[in-house]
Design a protein around this motif. Structure first.
Motif, PDB file in Angstrom:
ATOM      1  N   ASN A  98     -15.136  29.530   1.111  1.00  0.00           N
ATOM      2  CA  ASN A  98     -14.407  28.424   0.821  1.00  0.00           C
ATOM      3  C   ASN A  98     -15.172  28.622  -1.447  1.00  0.00           C
ATOM      4  O   ASN A  98     -13.753  27.850  -1.905  1.00  0.00           O
ATOM      5  CB  ASN A  98     -15.710  27.356   0.659  1.00  0.00           C
ATOM      6  N   LEU A  99     -15.812  29.301  -1.475  1.00  0.00           N
ATOM      7  CA  LEU A  99     -16.101  29.332  -3.040  1.00  0.00           C
ATOM      8  C   LEU A  99     -15.047  30.162  -3.676  1.00  0.00           C
ATOM      9  O   LEU A  99     -14.825  29.711  -4.606  1.00  0.00           O
ATOM     10  CB  LEU A  99     -17.053  29.400  -3.449  1.00  0.00           C
ATOM     11  N   GLU A 112      -4.229  32.378  -0.438  1.00  0.00           N
ATOM     12  CA  GLU A 112      -3.892  32.213   1.080  1.00  0.00           C
ATOM     13  C   GLU A 112      -3.780  33.588   1.578  1.00  0.00           C
ATOM     14  O   GLU A 112      -4.215  33.063   2.916  1.00  0.00           O
ATOM     15  CB  GLU A 112      -1.630  32.776   1.034  1.00  0.00           C
ATOM     16  N   HIS A 113      -3.930  34.181   1.738  1.00  0.00           N
ATOM     17  CA  HIS A 113      -4.438  35.076   2.100  1.00  0.00           C
ATOM     18  C   HIS A 113      -5.953  35.457   2.827  1.00  0.00           C
ATOM     19  O   HIS A 113      -6.479  35.826   3.421  1.00  0.00           O
ATOM     20  CB  HIS A 113      -4.889  37.267   1.548  1.00  0.00           C
ATOM     21  N   ALA A 114      -7.184  34.708   2.063  1.00  0.00           N
ATOM     22  CA  ALA A 114      -8.412  34.019   2.027  1.00  0.00           C
ATOM     23  C   ALA A 114      -8.228  33.159   3.272  1.00  0.00           C
ATOM     24  O   ALA A 114      -9.203  32.604   4.167  1.00  0.00           O
ATOM     25  CB  ALA A 114      -8.629  33.680   0.757  1.00  0.00           C
ATOM     26  N   ARG A 115      -7.546  31.709   3.042  1.00  0.00           N
ATOM     27  CA  ARG A 115      -7.325  30.995   4.163  1.00  0.00           C
ATOM     28  C   ARG A 115      -6.827  31.647   5.552  1.00  0.00           C
ATOM     29  O   ARG A 115      -7.170  31.220   6.439  1.00  0.00           O
ATOM     30  CB  ARG A 115      -6.426  29.976   3.392  1.00  0.00           C
ATOM     31  N   LYS A 116      -5.683  32.682   5.303  1.00  0.00           N
ATOM     32  CA  LYS A 116      -5.375  33.170   6.549  1.00  0.00           C
ATOM     33  C   LYS A 116      -6.417  33.825   7.376  1.00  0.00           C
ATOM     34  O   LYS A 116      -6.533  33.730   8.753  1.00  0.00           O
ATOM     35  CB  LYS A 116      -4.270  34.300   6.943  1.00  0.00           C
ATOM     36  N   LYS A 117      -6.999  34.378   6.216  1.00  0.00           N
ATOM     37  CA  LYS A 117      -8.205  35.344   7.376  1.00  0.00           C
ATOM     38  C   LYS A 117     -10.235  34.860   7.804  1.00  0.00           C
ATOM     39  O   LYS A 117     -10.729  35.593   8.430  1.00  0.00           O
ATOM     40  CB  LYS A 117      -8.918  36.301   6.501  1.00  0.00           C
ATOM     41  N   ARG A 118     -10.019  33.797   7.143  1.00  0.00           N
ATOM     42  CA  ARG A 118     -11.445  33.232   6.547  1.00  0.00           C
ATOM     43  C   ARG A 118     -11.971  32.898   7.428  1.00  0.00           C
ATOM     44  O   ARG A 118     -13.433  33.260   8.006  1.00  0.00           O
ATOM     45  CB  ARG A 118     -11.802  31.828   5.627  1.00  0.00           C
TER      46      ARG A 118
END
Length: 232
Positions: free
Chosen positions: A84-85, A52-58
């Motif tokens: 994405n990977l 979730e953190h990676a999706r919000k910060k990408r």
């Protein structure tokens, strides 16, 4: 440490349910399974949080003054591809952990069912030996009465030595049968204790006593529980 007592020792549904419940609480394998499930669930929470953190910060990671990186991100390469990977790897990790939890939960139910079946079988065996014990004791009582009558007559010159030897030998065989039944009964009770409390017991009366003192008897040897712990 004092050896625990069995709360009951019969095939009533209440007793079987009680013994199975205690066995589940004391099962080393179930304890290990629960620990593994708890650990896997913690890892799932961490993995989901990272995803979730990676999706919000990408999207903020794609802001750059470098035109080459910017173009690469716009066409789905560079930082976009990397993030994405990373997210995909986290999702695979989460799915793998969830599969492990499902497998452990299935095994937990299998162990519970196995404990219930084994306890039921051992209780039925114990009751079988108890019935045999009662029958042999009755035979011994009748044989003792017959033997006493024949011994009186033998002292008065009635009957033969061969006849009396047969009477005495029969009494000895009955006593031997009773001893074997008692040994089997004690061994079975020891196995029940092993399943119920998750360990092995052997020794005197206190090692295998139940709440009903009238049925207590020492055990010669308690075998290991028939189920084995799994390595996960």
């Amino acid at each position: 440490m004092r050896t625990p007592k069995l709360p009951c020792l019969n095939s009533s549904s209440d007793c079987l349910e009680t013994l199975t419940k205690i066995a589940i609480e004391h099962s080393p394998e179930l304890t290990k399974i629960d620990e593994r499930i708890a650990l896997a669930q913690q890892r799932i929470e961490v993995s989901e949080g990272r995803t979730e953190h990676a999706r919000k910060k990408r999207w903020t990671n794609y802001l750059t003054l470098d035109p080459v990186r910017l173009i690469s991100n716009l066409v789905g390469g560079g930082d976009v591809q990397r993030d994405n990977l990373a997210i995909a790897n986290l999702e695979v990790r989460t799915a793998s952990l969830e599969a492990q939890v499902s497998q452990l939960e299935r095994r937990r139910e299998e162990v519970k069912a196995q404990l219930s079946q084994e306890i039921t079988g051992l209780i039925l065996d114990y009751e079988k030996y108890t019935r045999r014990e009662a029958r042999v004791k009755e035979q011994i009582s009748l044989q003792q009465t017959r033997q006493q009558v024949l011994e009186v007559g033998y002292r008065l010159g009635e009957g033969s030595t061969t006849q009396m030897l047969g009477v005495w030998e029969k009494q000895e065989r009955l006593q031997e049968q009773l001893a074997n039944i008692a040994a089997n009964q004690d061994e079975t009770k020891g196995k029940i204790l092993g399943l119920v409390y998750g360990t092995n017991y052997q020794g005197g009366d206190s090692a295998i006593s139940t709440g009903d003192s009238s049925s207590d008897r020492g055990t010669n040897a308690a075998e290991e529980p028939e189920y084995q712990n799994l390595e996960y």
